[in-house]
Design an enzyme around this catalytic site. Structure first.
Site, PDB file in Angstrom:
ATOM      1  N   LYS A 135       0.874  -1.202   0.114  1.00  0.00           N
ATOM      2  CA  LYS A 135       0.143  -0.157   0.023  1.00  0.00           C
ATOM      3  C   LYS A 135       0.932   1.317   0.004  1.00  0.00           C
ATOM      4  O   LYS A 135       0.457   2.408  -0.657  1.00  0.00           O
ATOM      5  CB  LYS A 135      -1.044   0.022   0.966  1.00  0.00           C
ATOM      6  CG  LYS A 135      -2.104  -1.004   0.821  1.00  0.00           C
ATOM      7  CD  LYS A 135      -2.934  -1.157   2.090  1.00  0.00           C
ATOM      8  CE  LYS A 135      -4.082  -2.206   1.681  1.00  0.00           C
ATOM      9  NZ  LYS A 135      -4.787  -2.699   2.785  1.00  0.00           N
ATOM     10  N   LYS A 217      -5.186 -11.319  -7.817  1.00  0.00           N
ATOM     11  CA  LYS A 217      -6.304 -11.767  -7.415  1.00  0.00           C
ATOM     12  C   LYS A 217      -7.421 -10.714  -7.880  1.00  0.00           C
ATOM     13  O   LYS A 217      -7.044  -9.599  -8.108  1.00  0.00           O
ATOM     14  CB  LYS A 217      -6.353 -11.829  -5.867  1.00  0.00           C
ATOM     15  CG  LYS A 217      -5.912 -10.628  -5.120  1.00  0.00           C
ATOM     16  CD  LYS A 217      -5.789 -10.665  -3.576  1.00  0.00           C
ATOM     17  CE  LYS A 217      -5.433  -9.598  -2.929  1.00  0.00           C
ATOM     18  NZ  LYS A 217      -6.286  -9.058  -2.036  1.00  0.00           N
ATOM     19  N   LYS A 220     -11.465  -5.262  -5.224  1.00  0.00           N
ATOM     20  CA  LYS A 220     -12.684  -4.291  -4.969  1.00  0.00           C
ATOM     21  C   LYS A 220     -12.340  -2.992  -5.916  1.00  0.00           C
ATOM     22  O   LYS A 220     -13.290  -2.639  -6.573  1.00  0.00           O
ATOM     23  CB  LYS A 220     -13.062  -3.788  -3.698  1.00  0.00           C
ATOM     24  CG  LYS A 220     -13.539  -4.858  -2.844  1.00  0.00           C
ATOM     25  CD  LYS A 220     -14.226  -4.411  -1.426  1.00  0.00           C
ATOM     26  CE  LYS A 220     -13.982  -5.088  -0.419  1.00  0.00           C
ATOM     27  NZ  LYS A 220     -12.737  -4.715   0.426  1.00  0.00           N
TER      28      LYS A 220
HETATM   29  P1  TYM Z   1     -10.828  -7.054   2.129  1.00  0.00           P
HETATM   30  O1  TYM Z   1     -12.042  -6.178   2.691  1.00  0.00           O
HETATM   31  O2  TYM Z   1      -9.754  -6.670   1.290  1.00  0.00           O
HETATM   32  O3  TYM Z   1     -11.626  -8.430   2.055  1.00  0.00           O
HETATM   33  C1  TYM Z   1     -12.555  -9.073   2.854  1.00  0.00           C
HETATM   34  C2  TYM Z   1     -12.568 -10.614   2.755  1.00  0.00           C
HETATM   35  O4  TYM Z   1     -12.442 -10.988   1.362  1.00  0.00           O
HETATM   36  C3  TYM Z   1     -11.255 -11.856   1.102  1.00  0.00           C
HETATM   37  N1  TYM Z   1     -10.737 -11.652  -0.215  1.00  0.00           N
HETATM   38  C4  TYM Z   1     -10.567 -12.516  -0.823  1.00  0.00           C
HETATM   39  N2  TYM Z   1     -10.484 -13.984  -0.692  1.00  0.00           N
HETATM   40  C5  TYM Z   1     -10.016 -14.909  -1.825  1.00  0.00           C
HETATM   41  N3  TYM Z   1      -9.729 -14.633  -2.917  1.00  0.00           N
HETATM   42  C6  TYM Z   1      -9.587 -12.973  -3.190  1.00  0.00           C
HETATM   43  N4  TYM Z   1      -9.413 -12.472  -4.381  1.00  0.00           N
HETATM   44  C7  TYM Z   1     -10.069 -12.084  -2.142  1.00  0.00           C
HETATM   45  N5  TYM Z   1     -10.275 -10.959  -2.135  1.00  0.00           N
HETATM   46  C8  TYM Z   1     -10.622 -10.598  -0.720  1.00  0.00           C
HETATM   47  C9  TYM Z   1     -10.162 -11.245   2.196  1.00  0.00           C
HETATM   48  O5  TYM Z   1      -9.353 -12.383   2.622  1.00  0.00           O
HETATM   49  C10 TYM Z   1     -11.175 -10.827   3.371  1.00  0.00           C
HETATM   50  O6  TYM Z   1     -11.297 -12.055   4.028  1.00  0.00           O
HETATM   51  N6  TYM Z   1      -8.194  -6.361   6.401  1.00  0.00           N
HETATM   52  C11 TYM Z   1      -9.354  -7.075   6.088  1.00  0.00           C
HETATM   53  C12 TYM Z   1     -10.616  -6.445   6.839  1.00  0.00           C
HETATM   54  C13 TYM Z   1     -10.721  -6.489   8.179  1.00  0.00           C
HETATM   55  C14 TYM Z   1     -10.949  -7.772   8.622  1.00  0.00           C
HETATM   56  C15 TYM Z   1     -10.980  -7.426  10.174  1.00  0.00           C
HETATM   57  C16 TYM Z   1     -10.922  -9.052   8.490  1.00  0.00           C
HETATM   58  C17 TYM Z   1     -10.783  -5.652   9.226  1.00  0.00           C
HETATM   59  N7  TYM Z   1     -10.811  -5.990  10.328  1.00  0.00           N
HETATM   60  C18 TYM Z   1     -10.935  -8.501  11.302  1.00  0.00           C
HETATM   61  C19 TYM Z   1     -11.135 -10.212   9.498  1.00  0.00           C
HETATM   62  C20 TYM Z   1     -10.916  -9.741  11.040  1.00  0.00           C
HETATM   63  C21 TYM Z   1      -9.823  -6.737   4.708  1.00  0.00           C
HETATM   64  O7  TYM Z   1      -8.933  -5.686   4.028  1.00  0.00           O
HETATM   65  O8  TYM Z   1     -10.293  -7.256   3.929  1.00  0.00           O
END
Ligand code: TYM
Length: 354
Positions: A135, A217, A220
């Protein structure tokens, strides 16, 4: 039936607190940043597990709006995105009556635990985190302290409910390892308050859903033409899948699969039935495969899955009153759990002066 009021066995005056605190084992927590529309990666990496876990575990799921501020300081679309994430979660099968579904910024207790955990996190380890380095490269003009301490905030989200299971995709593995380190440091320095949270997926491996362009991957906010969103129309899905990277096909039987073809099969494994994957695998191995047919099948099966979710989410997203009620009730459940944990934390740290 899942209950949200936890019994907490501690006495303010008891110095041998360690033996008094029982660490719960059935708590689940996870979150999604509202930085754009949800996609198949979010579903297969995380939400599919949320839906399965809601019947057996005490679940806390939230929209991580505070995390999104570390990279997306412009809040003009934030509210709409939060409502969409809530609507899409419910459309995928999450039942707000069974789980606590809330917005991160509504849980005020988060700031306090974040502060304490920040004192247990070292600058060196935070700077080495892969997501921080990525990032920082992507946003060189905004390398803020929130970005550096992102894993601490994420650990806070999890530990504030003393969660043991965290359904996430593969990209979050390192953050989970850091959450375990912070929990361990707290338990060792003070008292044993936190369980060791583990990344969770129903099948044995964590999932990484690949993008359609053969590299990286689904995401969003990046790579949008190679990502299939839960809000994509049938036409958009067909167009994206048609453009997916492939090649002229195998020339010798049982040859090694190129990365981009492996990705197509991986997607097929997720959305299609076993026989379909097997059928195309046999065609690949005997060199008779036509990628056009595989892509048509893949698009059909994605549409079969996404189309009802999209329609349900559209209805829900327009029902703001309902979503506000969900968020409010979710925040109440989450706050009951978080304030109970904070009592344990303050007590363990000796911050109990009355
Ligand atoms: P975020 O918003 O990027 O993604 C949300 C969830 O989707 C999963 N994910 C994927 N899994 C498989 N393949 C992909 N291409 C893919 N893109 C996204 C992510 O692994 C995630 O589970 N830091 C976290 C948000 C967060 C969080 C937390 C998660 C904040 N606090 C506490 C768990 C517990 C994030 O940025 O997810």
């Amino acid at each position: 039936m899942v209950y949200y009021l936890r019994s907490i066995n501690y006495k303010m005056s008891d110095s041998n607190i360690k033996n008094e605190i029982s660490v719960p084992g059935n708590i689940v927590m996870s979150g999604i940043r509202p930085t754009g529309k949800l996609h198949l990666g979010n579903y297969f990496g995380a939400m599919q597990n949320y839906v399965k876990m809601q019947n057996e575990y005490q679940c806390y799921f939230m929209v991580a709006d505070l995390h999104s501020l570390t990279t997306h300081p412009d809040t003009s679309e934030l509210k709409d995105n939060i409502f969409r994430v809530l609507a899409e979660n419910i459309a995928c099968g999450l039942d707000p009556e069974k789980v606590a579904l809330y917005c991160q910024s509504h849980l005020y207790e988060t700031s306090e635990l974040y502060l304490y955990l920040n004192m247990l996190a070292y600058k060196g380890e935070l700077e080495k985190t892969a997501t921080f380095k990525d990032k920082a490269r992507l946003h060189p003009d905004n390398i803020n302290a929130g970005l550096l301490t992102y894993p601490v905030l994420m650990a806070t989200d999890i530990l504030i409910h003393r969660a043991s299971y965290v359904p996430v995709g593969k990209d979050q593995e390192q953050h989970l390892e850091m959450a375990r380190n912070f929990a361990n440091r707290f338990n060792t320095r003070y008292h044993n308050v936190f369980p060791q949270p583990k990344a969770f997926n129903f099948s044995s491996n964590l999932v990484k859903v690949p993008s359609l362009d053969g590299s990286g991957k689904m995401s969003k906010s990046e790579n949008q033409m190679a990502t299939v969103y839960l809000s994509d129309t049938d036409d958009e899905i067909r167009k994206k899948v048609k453009r997916a990277k492939s090649d002229q096909g195998p020339q010798t039987p049982n040859s090694e699969m190129p990365e981009e073809i492996k990705n197509l099969f991986l997607l097929l494994d997720l959305v299609s039935d076993k026989e379909t994957s097997q059928y195309f695998l046999e065609k690949f191995n005997d060199c008779s495969i036509r990628y056009g047919d595989l892509k048509n099948q893949l698009a059909d099966d994605m549409i079969k899955f996404i189309s009802p979710v999209r329609q349900r989410a559209e209805e829900l997203v327009n029902n703001e009153n309902y979503l506000k009620k969900v968020m409010k009730e979710g925040a109440e459940k989450a706050s009951a759990s978080a304030s109970a944990t904070l009592k344990l934390v303050r007590n363990a740290m000796g911050l109990n002066y009355f």
